[in-house]
Scaffold this motif. Structure first.
Motif, mmCIF file in Angstrom:
data_model
loop_
_atom_site.group_PDB
_atom_site.id
_atom_site.type_symbol
_atom_site.label_atom_id
_atom_site.label_comp_id
_atom_site.label_asym_id
_atom_site.label_seq_id
_atom_site.Cartn_x
_atom_site.Cartn_y
_atom_site.Cartn_z
ATOM 1 N N GLY A 1 1.276 -1.336 -0.185
ATOM 2 C CA GLY A 1 0.509 0.421 -0.026
ATOM 3 C C GLY A 1 0.828 1.342 0.141
ATOM 4 N N VAL A 2 2.096 1.373 -0.424
ATOM 5 C CA VAL A 2 2.860 2.339 -0.855
ATOM 6 C C VAL A 2 3.141 2.549 -2.154
ATOM 7 C CG1 VAL A 2 3.786 1.802 1.501
ATOM 8 C CG2 VAL A 2 4.757 1.375 -0.487
ATOM 9 N N SER A 3 3.856 3.446 -2.438
ATOM 10 C CA SER A 3 4.385 3.829 -3.841
ATOM 11 C C SER A 3 5.380 3.259 -4.379
ATOM 12 C CB SER A 3 4.529 5.567 -4.525
ATOM 13 O OG SER A 3 5.274 5.447 -3.607
ATOM 14 N N ARG A 4 5.744 3.230 -5.510
ATOM 15 C CA ARG A 4 6.278 2.264 -6.401
ATOM 16 C C ARG A 4 8.209 3.327 -6.112
ATOM 17 N NH1 ARG A 4 7.681 0.485 -11.041
ATOM 18 N NH2 ARG A 4 8.858 1.399 -11.472
ATOM 19 N N VAL B 1 12.341 6.986 4.094
ATOM 20 C CA VAL B 1 11.608 6.392 5.057
ATOM 21 C C VAL B 1 12.044 5.914 6.292
ATOM 22 C CG1 VAL B 1 10.422 4.616 3.875
ATOM 23 C CG2 VAL B 1 11.988 5.402 2.752
ATOM 24 N N HIS B 2 9.978 6.196 6.744
ATOM 25 C CA HIS B 2 9.666 6.035 8.056
ATOM 26 C C HIS B 2 10.850 4.922 8.299
ATOM 27 C CE1 HIS B 2 7.603 5.378 12.106
ATOM 28 N NE2 HIS B 2 7.960 6.198 12.238
ATOM 29 N N ALA B 3 10.927 4.410 8.949
ATOM 30 C CA ALA B 3 11.300 2.677 9.896
ATOM 31 C C ALA B 3 9.836 1.937 9.909
ATOM 32 C CB ALA B 3 11.885 2.819 11.161
ATOM 33 N N ASP B 4 9.016 1.837 9.933
ATOM 34 C CA ASP B 4 7.872 1.137 10.087
ATOM 35 C C ASP B 4 7.798 0.941 8.536
ATOM 36 O OD1 ASP B 4 7.732 1.331 13.806
ATOM 37 O OD2 ASP B 4 6.159 2.416 12.892
ATOM 38 N N THR B 5 7.440 1.799 8.095
ATOM 39 C CA THR B 5 7.742 1.796 6.388
ATOM 40 C C THR B 5 8.666 1.102 6.002
ATOM 41 O OG1 THR B 5 6.322 3.756 6.229
ATOM 42 C CG2 THR B 5 6.899 3.059 4.036
ATOM 43 N N ARG B 6 9.707 1.001 6.657
ATOM 44 C CA ARG B 6 10.609 0.540 5.659
ATOM 45 C C ARG B 6 10.792 -0.995 6.138
ATOM 46 N NH1 ARG B 6 15.896 1.711 3.854
ATOM 47 N NH2 ARG B 6 15.457 3.604 4.861
ATOM 48 N N ARG C 1 8.294 -2.949 6.958
ATOM 49 C CA ARG C 1 7.205 -3.459 6.296
ATOM 50 C C ARG C 1 7.278 -3.875 4.742
ATOM 51 N NH1 ARG C 1 4.019 0.063 6.415
ATOM 52 N NH2 ARG C 1 2.366 1.029 4.745
ATOM 53 N N VAL C 2 8.266 -2.953 4.259
ATOM 54 C CA VAL C 2 8.914 -3.317 2.286
ATOM 55 C C VAL C 2 9.176 -4.678 2.707
ATOM 56 C CG1 VAL C 2 8.905 -2.092 0.755
ATOM 57 C CG2 VAL C 2 8.154 -0.826 1.785
#
Length: 349
Positions: free
Chosen positions: A26-29, A42-47, A49-50
């Motif tokens: 649910g994030v951008s390319r 990039v935020h740590a939580d988003t990183r 998850r990716v």
């Protein structure tokens, strides 16, 4: 389904793309791309998850394709003349550390002092399209041939030995001053019959160190005999093997300024084998201050050159060239410091 059919199905399976990872998270390319490049934006939580999704889908990052898209390279080639010498191993570690901090990967090659192998290895490294080259040249290198191989637009830095016929950035140690300091130290202890041992006269670094030795001797009113300049390959084995040559050329010598630490440590072995005690019966100095120098018996008096720091500096200079390819070529001389230990002994009698 047979085993071969299963393998065929797997080979036809769709390759996971950045778009697949972005959709699943649910994030951008662009966010996925930033994670792949290790960006701190990039935020740590988003990183997290990716990265979890990348692992789950077994995504393989095609670095070569990314480089083509960005028209850049994420690698730098490092070619060393003698990786068996601890000085150059430390230098390579410093290069790799500094490049890694800037997001580059080091492509490492070694020539073993062979100009022919140097051309072959460098040609292979160039095929990977590195952003630049750091080269510690083999003895008897052909600068013009190397420049033809790399072309006019590949950023390059030469370390340690000067190359004729090239206009690349150059980083060297303060060879002449270092050897002069070592010679002055031995003179201050009362030695007058001091030889210069090791290295090859046609190497720029050896030539400069010899010049420092000769200058110090002449300043003390001593004209060194040409026979006191004793050549040997700058390795521990050859220095130990040719110890007899030193005393054949300079039979009355009481001390020696050695080309580098490897030569000095080899000479210490050769002296001991002849019943001559290093630091007691015969004084000597090295050059480089590799880690082993402080642990030898006796500990080696030498010139501290900080090889890891030199490696970091080489990487920084090359990356500056990558960012500003039109700047004038630079020549940087790294300082050295005399470190006095037991191998130079006490005052001569």
């Amino acid at each position: 389904m047979t085993t071969s059919q299963t393998g065929s199905a797997r080979s036809r399976r769709k390759q996971v793309t950045v778009t697949d990872i972005a959709r699943a998270c649910g994030v951008s390319r662009a966010t996925v791309s930033l994670v792949l490049r290790g960006s701190p934006l990039v935020h740590a939580d988003t990183r997290a998850r990716v990265e979890a999704e990348l692992k789950k889908q077994r995504y393989v990052y095609n670095r070569a394709a990314a480089n083509l898209r960005r028209q850049t390279s994420s690698s730098v080639a490092l070619l060393i003349n003698d990786l068996s010498n601890p000085f150059f191993a430390e230098f390579a570690a410093g290069v790799d550390e500094a490049l890694g901090e800037e997001g580059y990967v080091t492509l490492l090659g070694s020539t073993g002092e062979s100009p022919q192998r140097q051309l072959a290895v460098l040609g292979s490294l160039v095929e990977h399209g590195p952003a630049g080259i750091i080269l510690s040249p083999a003895e008897h290198s052909d600068g013009a041939a190397l420049q033809r191989l790399l072309g006019a637009h590949t950023p390059a830095l030469v370390f340690n030995r000067a190359l004729p016929d090239v206009d690349w950035d150059f980083l060297a140690l303060d060879n002449e001053r270092g050897a002069r300091l070592a010679t002055e130290h031995l003179l201050s202890l009362g030695h007058r019959r001091i030889a210069f041992y090791g290295g090859h006269a046609d190497s720029s670094s050896c030539r400069q160190r010899r010049q420092g030795y000769v200058a110090a001797m002449r300043a003390a009113g001593i004209e060194p005999d040409a026979a006191w300049l004793v050549e040997c390959a700058p390795t521990r084995f050859e220095a130990a093997r040719q110890t007899g040559e030193l005393f054949a050329c300079a039979p009355e010598a009481t001390a020696a300024v050695c080309y580098n630490d490897n030569v000095a440590l080899g000479l210490m072995l050769g002296l001991s084998a002849r019943g001559v005690r290093p630091g007691a019966d015969f004084a000597l100095t090295g050059f480089d201050d590799i880690a082993e120098a402080a642990l030898s018996t006796p500990p080696l008096t030498t010139l501290a050159a900080q090889p890891r720091a030199c490696g970091r500096l080489a990487a920084e200079l090359l990356l500056q060239r990558v960012r500003d390819p039109g700047a004038a070529p630079r020549r940087v001389i790294a300082p050295v410091t005399l470190v006095v230990r037991g191998s130079s002994g006490a005052a001569a009698m």
